[in-house]
Design a protein around this motif. Structure first.
Motif, short mmCIF file in Angstrom:
data_model
loop_
_atom_site.label_atom_id
_atom_site.label_comp_id
_atom_site.label_asym_id
_atom_site.label_seq_id
_atom_site.Cartn_x
_atom_site.Cartn_y
_atom_site.Cartn_z
N LEU A 109 0.83 -1.20 0.00
CA LEU A 109 0.00 0.00 0.00
C LEU A 109 0.86 1.25 0.00
N ALA A 112 4.42 1.28 -4.48
CA ALA A 112 3.81 0.78 -5.71
C ALA A 112 4.85 0.00 -6.52
N ARG A 341 0.10 -6.50 -16.59
CA ARG A 341 0.09 -5.91 -15.25
C ARG A 341 1.36 -6.28 -14.50
N SER A 344 3.15 -7.14 -7.70
CA SER A 344 3.81 -6.58 -6.53
C SER A 344 4.64 -7.65 -5.84
N LEU A 502 -7.11 -6.68 -0.18
CA LEU A 502 -6.19 -5.87 -0.97
C LEU A 502 -6.52 -5.96 -2.45
N ASP A 503 -6.84 -7.16 -2.94
CA ASP A 503 -7.25 -7.32 -4.34
C ASP A 503 -8.49 -6.50 -4.63
N ARG A 506 -7.60 -2.78 -5.00
CA ARG A 506 -6.68 -2.39 -6.09
C ARG A 506 -7.23 -2.84 -7.43
N LYS A 507 -8.24 -2.12 -7.90
CA LYS A 507 -8.85 -2.46 -9.19
C LYS A 507 -8.01 -1.88 -10.33
#
Length: 580
Positions: A109, A112, A341, A344, A502-503, A506-507
């Motif tokens: 968070l 990034a 994408r 992380s 968290l998923d 984070r769209k």
């Protein structure tokens, strides 16, 4: 000149404009232009300067808080005094697992994910970045040789380039004798296959395909004939050939090796690892970028900036035929995503350093400078993590590799058993002085972050046994066993629930809300299923983990034998027991 040279590496980096835009020179640029940073940016900049202290300190603080709460409850239950000490140890290790999960959930968070800078080699790899793709493997049967040749050809067809070569780096299976009757036929088949591939594709422009085969050598510790130091020895002999032309480590070389003296990078793959279309160019283009070139510090004895190794993300491949339920459970969405994408990773995003797991690309000069003559013989099984610590590994998450996940629980256990053994065999690298060649002890050059990685692997291997012992102790002595059962369930179930949250938050910008919710729900159901299976197999996980630890300690401290015991990935599907 070698990009691993410390002074040259620094000059290369500082001469690139990106050094002042996205690298260590950014603070100098901001100071020069008197930039005013937003408060949140200034906070993140300050935190990045003490990232390891904040990370480990946060884990320690959470562990103490959670453990103190559980131990206070134990005091209220008036448990026997003799039980409080083992309970405190178990509670600390159990809550430490949850604390690590919580901190790992919070850190993305604040940091990034960022792509590593990359040269554009879409039109081809330049001559000065000539690269060799190798597959360290075993020759075990005619069918195995045929499959190795076929998959090598497939990798070539997906990554055709004038300055890209492909090779098999082979040993024969361990044996009680130096040679076995079937050896000659296996080598003849491999040689014929490599020659056939060169005849089909080389077109007079120099050989593309190579076979590097090593003989069995007598191992006096294990009293068996085997390839010297297994995969680690394979790569060491290959690097000696590439850098110095030393072919003494090989009994058979197929292909004209003159061109190999100009190889700068090596991409090493496992036997079952697929190399997607044009992935090799992306690997080379990233490692060749001036900001990623390795900077070796002779005083510290390791790479301190840039990367000697890049580890790509590894995803589950599309299965051949009908996949097993176990394979589907762990595979997720096979063949989807990382091209579009960035994934992380706590170490790469926060510390700008990843972990090497044996599949990736390395700079031959930097690799050898950091690792040559570092390790003792017959000691290091899990060499990948150590190599990544010495040569500094980065994560290349947006260019993935693919391989199949084990189709059976037993096969998965076999390889995890070997990983635990390997992790405990390198536990000495947590100490101020570490094992070196010829029974010497050398100053430990590893960074605090690298030592944390080693420690975290040891801690994680203990978790199943700790949770089972905590349950047994609580059920036997506590007047409120349900509370302790819920505490253990929390350690197992809270991390997947937080990952789902968290998923959900984070769209991706390019995904519709409905599609995002569906994907999040699918991910949540998979995580919960995996957590449920983890609970169901917890006693067995505890048993084989504890067995692996005790067996390794016995071999290290008493017998000094069978430390390199290993099964090829293709053999993991066999019926052997985990402790075989």
């Amino acid at each position: 000149r070698s990009t691993a040279d410390a002074g040259a590496g620094d000059n290369d980096r500082e001469a690139h404009v990106g050094y002042y835009l996205i690298d260590r020179g950014r603070c100098d640029l901001e100071e020069a232009v008197r930039a005013r940073l937003a408060p949140i940016t200034a906070l993140r900049r300050w935190a990045s300067g003490s990232a390891l202290l904040l990370y480990t300190g946060g884990i320690a603080l959470l562990t103490l808080v959670l453990a103190a709460g559980l131990l206070a409850r134990a005091r209220e239950e008036s448990l026997p005094v003799w039980a409080l000490v083992p309970l405190a140890v178990l509670v600390t290790l159990a809550t430490g697992q949850l604390a690590v999960a919580l901190v790992n959930w919070l850190m993305p968070l604040l940091a990034a994910p960022q792509r590593l800078p990359r040269m554009d080699y879409s039109e081809g790899i330049p001559a000065e970045s000539r690269t060799l793709v190798v597959v360290p493997t075993l020759l075990t049967s005619p069918g195995n040789v045929e499959e190795l040749l076929e998959t090598l050809e497939v990798r070539f067809l997906a990554n055709r380039d004038a300055h890209l070569h492909f090779g098999l780096l082979t040993d024969l299976s361990d044996a009680p004798e130096e040679t076995l009757p079937r050896d000659a036929s296996l080598l003849a088949a491999a040689q014929k296959g490599i020659e056939s591939l060169n005849a089909r594709y080389a077109n007079g422009g120099g050989d593309i395909f190579f076979l590097f085969h090593r003989p069995r050598l007598w191992n006096p510790h294990d009293r068996i004939w085997m390839g010297y130091e297994r995969k680690r020895g394979k790569l060491a002999h290959l690097n000696a050939l590439l850098r110095d032309g030393d072919c003494s480590g090989f009994s058979l070389l197929v292909g004209t090796t003159v061109v190999l003296s100009r190889v700068r990078y090596v991409i090493t793959l496992d036997t079952d690892t697929q190399l997607p279309r044009d992935a090799a160019r992306a690997f080379v283009g990233t490692l060749a970028h001036p900001l990623n070139r390795a900077v070796y510090d002779p005083a510290r004895g390791r790479v301190v900036a840039g990367y000697g190794i890049l580890q790509p993300g590894v995803s589950a491949s599309l299965p051949l035929g009908q996949p097993s339920r176990y394979g589907r459970l762990h595979a997720g969405d096979p063949g989807i995503d990382p091209y579009t994408r960035t994934v992380s990773d706590i170490y790469q995003d926060v510390f700008r350093e990843g972990s090497f797991i044996g599949k990736g690309i390395y700079d031959v000069a930097a690799f050898e400078q950091a690792l040559k003559g570092r390790f003792p013989e017959n000691r290091v099984l899990s060499h990948d993590l150590l190599e990544g610590c010495y040569a500094r590994s980065g994560l290349l998450s947006d260019v993935p590799l693919y391989e199949e996940y084990p189709s059976r629980y037993g096969a998965d256990v076999n390889r995890r058993y070997r990983w635990i053994r390997g992790d405990w065999q390198i536990a000495a690298w947590l100490l101020p002085r570490v094992p070196g060649p010829n029974e010497t002890r050398l100053p430990n050059p590893l960074s605090p972050l690298s030592r944390w990685k080693l420690f975290d692997n040891l801690r994680r291997s203990l978790v199943p046994a700790v949770l089972v012992a905590l349950l047994l102790l609580a059920w036997a002595l506590s007047s409120h066993p349900a509370f302790w059962t819920l505490a253990v369930l929390g350690v197992v179930m809270i991390p997947p629930l937080l990952a789902t949250l968290l998923d959900l938050l984070r769209k991706p910008d390019d995904m519709g809300l409905g599609q995002h919710l569906a994907a999040t729900g699918q991910g949540a159901s998979q995580r919960l299923a995996l957590a449920g299976m983890g609970l169901a197999t917890l006693p067995h996980e505890a048993w084989y983990g504890f067995d692996a630890i005790l067996r390794t300690l016995g071999r290290l401290l008493v017998t000094h034998r069978r430390l390199l015991e290993w099964n090829a990935s293709g053999d993991q599907e066999g019926p052997q027991a985990a402790a075989a």
